[in-house]
Design an enzyme around this catalytic site. Structure first.
Site, PDB file in Angstrom:
ATOM      1  N   HIS A  49      20.700  37.752  43.887  1.00 26.50           N
ATOM      2  CA  HIS A  49      19.489  38.311  43.271  1.00 26.50           C
ATOM      3  C   HIS A  49      18.235  37.620  43.832  1.00 26.50           C
ATOM      4  O   HIS A  49      17.203  38.261  44.030  1.00 26.50           O
ATOM      5  CB  HIS A  49      19.538  38.151  41.753  1.00 26.50           C
ATOM      6  CG  HIS A  49      20.614  38.980  41.102  1.00 26.50           C
ATOM      7  ND1 HIS A  49      20.846  40.295  41.440  1.00 26.50           N
ATOM      8  CD2 HIS A  49      21.532  38.675  40.135  1.00 26.50           C
ATOM      9  CE1 HIS A  49      21.852  40.766  40.710  1.00 26.50           C
ATOM     10  NE2 HIS A  49      22.294  39.809  39.921  1.00 26.50           N
ATOM     11  N   ASN A  58      21.910  47.331  32.435  1.00 26.57           N
ATOM     12  CA  ASN A  58      22.030  45.947  32.919  1.00 26.57           C
ATOM     13  C   ASN A  58      21.973  44.910  31.795  1.00 26.57           C
ATOM     14  O   ASN A  58      22.407  43.769  31.967  1.00 26.57           O
ATOM     15  CB  ASN A  58      20.940  45.623  33.954  1.00 26.57           C
ATOM     16  CG  ASN A  58      21.163  46.263  35.315  1.00 26.57           C
ATOM     17  OD1 ASN A  58      20.224  46.478  36.081  1.00 26.57           O
ATOM     18  ND2 ASN A  58      22.418  46.592  35.649  1.00 26.57           N
ATOM     19  N   ARG A  65      25.222  43.097  31.139  1.00 21.12           N
ATOM     20  CA  ARG A  65      25.807  42.130  32.089  1.00 21.12           C
ATOM     21  C   ARG A  65      25.967  40.774  31.383  1.00 21.12           C
ATOM     22  O   ARG A  65      25.381  40.554  30.312  1.00 21.12           O
ATOM     23  CB  ARG A  65      24.887  41.992  33.305  1.00 21.12           C
ATOM     24  CG  ARG A  65      24.937  43.254  34.159  1.00 21.12           C
ATOM     25  CD  ARG A  65      24.431  43.008  35.552  1.00 21.12           C
ATOM     26  NE  ARG A  65      24.678  44.186  36.363  1.00 21.12           N
ATOM     27  CZ  ARG A  65      24.596  44.227  37.671  1.00 21.12           C
ATOM     28  NH1 ARG A  65      24.248  43.151  38.351  1.00 21.12           N
ATOM     29  NH2 ARG A  65      24.844  45.335  38.329  1.00 21.12           N
ATOM     30  N   ASN A 103      23.335  43.073  45.675  1.00 21.70           N
ATOM     31  CA  ASN A 103      23.032  41.637  45.607  1.00 21.70           C
ATOM     32  C   ASN A 103      24.294  40.816  45.349  1.00 21.70           C
ATOM     33  O   ASN A 103      24.509  39.773  45.983  1.00 21.70           O
ATOM     34  CB  ASN A 103      22.045  41.344  44.460  1.00 21.70           C
ATOM     35  CG  ASN A 103      20.688  41.964  44.687  1.00 21.70           C
ATOM     36  OD1 ASN A 103      20.397  42.443  45.773  1.00 21.70           O
ATOM     37  ND2 ASN A 103      19.856  41.965  43.662  1.00 21.70           N
ATOM     38  N   GLY A 104      25.111  41.301  44.402  1.00 19.55           N
ATOM     39  CA  GLY A 104      26.328  40.556  44.029  1.00 19.55           C
ATOM     40  C   GLY A 104      27.306  40.494  45.194  1.00 19.55           C
ATOM     41  O   GLY A 104      27.870  39.421  45.493  1.00 19.55           O
ATOM     42  N   ASP A 157      20.691  47.894  45.597  1.00 17.59           N
ATOM     43  CA  ASP A 157      22.058  47.552  45.191  1.00 17.59           C
ATOM     44  C   ASP A 157      22.729  46.648  46.220  1.00 17.59           C
ATOM     45  O   ASP A 157      22.435  46.720  47.417  1.00 17.59           O
ATOM     46  CB  ASP A 157      22.869  48.854  45.031  1.00 17.59           C
ATOM     47  CG  ASP A 157      24.157  48.629  44.259  1.00 17.59           C
ATOM     48  OD1 ASP A 157      24.302  47.561  43.619  1.00 17.59           O
ATOM     49  OD2 ASP A 157      25.023  49.522  44.295  1.00 17.59           O
ATOM     50  N   ARG A 201      25.497  57.114  44.584  1.00 16.43           N
ATOM     51  CA  ARG A 201      25.280  57.521  43.189  1.00 16.43           C
ATOM     52  C   ARG A 201      23.800  57.384  42.855  1.00 16.43           C
ATOM     53  O   ARG A 201      23.089  56.616  43.477  1.00 16.43           O
ATOM     54  CB  ARG A 201      26.017  56.552  42.240  1.00 16.43           C
ATOM     55  CG  ARG A 201      27.494  56.657  42.173  1.00 16.43           C
ATOM     56  CD  ARG A 201      28.003  55.801  40.997  1.00 16.43           C
ATOM     57  NE  ARG A 201      27.760  54.385  41.187  1.00 16.43           N
ATOM     58  CZ  ARG A 201      28.580  53.562  41.868  1.00 16.43           C
ATOM     59  NH1 ARG A 201      29.669  54.034  42.436  1.00 16.43           N
ATOM     60  NH2 ARG A 201      28.287  52.288  41.985  1.00 16.43           N
ATOM     61  N   ARG A 227      19.152  54.436  48.525  1.00 15.21           N
ATOM     62  CA  ARG A 227      20.087  53.538  47.832  1.00 15.21           C
ATOM     63  C   ARG A 227      20.802  52.678  48.873  1.00 15.21           C
ATOM     64  O   ARG A 227      21.330  53.198  49.863  1.00 15.21           O
ATOM     65  CB  ARG A 227      21.117  54.301  47.011  1.00 15.21           C
ATOM     66  CG  ARG A 227      22.038  53.307  46.295  1.00 15.21           C
ATOM     67  CD  ARG A 227      22.970  53.935  45.312  1.00 15.21           C
ATOM     68  NE  ARG A 227      23.627  52.869  44.561  1.00 15.21           N
ATOM     69  CZ  ARG A 227      23.958  52.926  43.290  1.00 15.21           C
ATOM     70  NH1 ARG A 227      23.696  53.991  42.606  1.00 15.21           N
ATOM     71  NH2 ARG A 227      24.561  51.908  42.714  1.00 15.21           N
ATOM     72  N   ARG A 274      26.439  34.994  42.213  1.00 15.14           N
ATOM     73  CA  ARG A 274      25.697  36.266  42.206  1.00 15.14           C
ATOM     74  C   ARG A 274      24.187  36.039  42.112  1.00 15.14           C
ATOM     75  O   ARG A 274      23.396  36.776  42.683  1.00 15.14           O
ATOM     76  CB  ARG A 274      26.137  37.111  41.008  1.00 15.14           C
ATOM     77  CG  ARG A 274      27.569  37.617  41.063  1.00 15.14           C
ATOM     78  CD  ARG A 274      27.909  38.397  39.782  1.00 15.14           C
ATOM     79  NE  ARG A 274      27.004  39.516  39.556  1.00 15.14           N
ATOM     80  CZ  ARG A 274      27.092  40.677  40.191  1.00 15.14           C
ATOM     81  NH1 ARG A 274      28.053  40.877  41.069  1.00 15.14           N
ATOM     82  NH2 ARG A 274      26.226  41.645  39.951  1.00 15.14           N
TER      83      ARG A 274
END
Ligand code: FPP
Length: 273
Positions: free
Chosen positions: A38, A69, A72, A23-24, A21, A196, A190, A34
């Site tokens: 990635h 996803n 998106r 990347n953005g 998690d 989460r 994570r 963004r």
């Protein structure tokens, strides 16, 4: 394993899962689109796969694209699919040369053929490799996988091949795709400071050790993996037992015996009641 191994002699996980998690946010922080985040994230995938293989991890699962996803913005989904295709083609030689077996979990039939084709080819070409399993979770959702298992169990009951009373956690596991191809999940990492599970390995994470890091995925490198593994090596895994039981070599045997005795006692108590 050589003596130069930085974790030599320590407790290592067999199966590591990573929720990649940030990347953005990484791209935002640099004032970049963004998509660039990635792309850098795909570079981290290369680094981490190589490091995990060298460290002797048996299985590495990367949460690369979730069932959610798909919602998106279309251009981001398009870019992620193009990136996956490029990865599967460009990393083919590296994966095969390093004796890595590629597998997937998730609703891969939803992927475009531009991804499915190089994916199926590499799955087939690497099927006999044994040094590490690289599992890509693609169009993956933990709830979706459990729902699929429930559907299949219901079908088996309806067809008469499974008794309702025979359904226990082992039976349910056997209907969960990941348990047929991967060892139990030991460590779930994570990145990016979020705490989460986000519909990742819901069933599989029952006894996994959790490791959260502030590092954004595009910045995640070998040293961050080592940090997570080092932390894992100090964890005491008890699986619901006492610390003394967990430390005992006979923990499994004791637990079985205790569970049998407890079940018997509960049964007798039930009869009396
Ligand atoms: C989460 O970051 C990441 C994803 C949704 C996709 C993960 C994909 C890659 C790491 C690259 C391609 C994968 C492979 C296997 C080559 P985010 O976009 O949610 O970041 P944010 O929370 O900061 O917005």
């Amino acid at each position: 394993m050589t003596s130069a191994h930085p974790l030599a002699g320590k407790q290592l996980p067999r199966h590591v899962g990573i929720i990649m998690d940030g990347n953005g946010r990484w791209a935002n922080a640099q004032g970049l689109p963004r998509e660039v985040g990635h792309e850098r994230g795909a570079d981290s995938v290369r680094t981490v796969v190589r490091a995990a293989r060298k460290l002797g991890i048996d299985a590495l699962t990367l949460f690369a694209f979730s069932s959610q996803n798909w919602d998106r913005p279309p251009h981001e989904v398009y870019h992620l699919m193009a990136l996956l295709r490029r990865y599967l083609i460009e990393e083919r030689a590296e994966i095969l040369d390093n004796d890595i077996r590629l597998v997937t979990v998730g609703e891969t039939h939803r992927l475009p053929s531009s991804v499915r084709e190089p994916m199926m080819e590499l799955i087939e070409m690497s099927a006999q490799n044994t040094s590490m399993v690289l599992c890509l979770a693609l169009s993956y959702g933990g709830r979706e996988m459990i729902t699929d298992a429930v559907r299949k169990i219901c079908r088996a009951v309806t067809a008469g091949s499974l008794e309702v009373d025979a359904i226990d956690t082992d039976v349910v596991s056997s209907y969960i795709e990941s348990s047929r191809i991967l060892p139990p999940l030991d460590l779930l990492i994570r990145t990016s400071g979020e705490h989460r599970i986000s519909n990742f390995f819901l069933w599989e994470a029952a006894y996994a050790e959790l490791f959260f890091t502030e590092t954004l995925w595009p910045d995640f490198a070998r040293e961050h993996l080592l940090e997570a593994l080092e932390d894992y090596s100090r964890r005491e895994r008890r699986f619901g037992l006492t610390s003394a039981q967990a430390k005992s070599d006979d923990a499994d045997v004791d637990a079985d015996a205790d569970a049998d005795a407890a079940a018997e006692a509960a049964g007798e108590a039930g009869e009396v009641a």
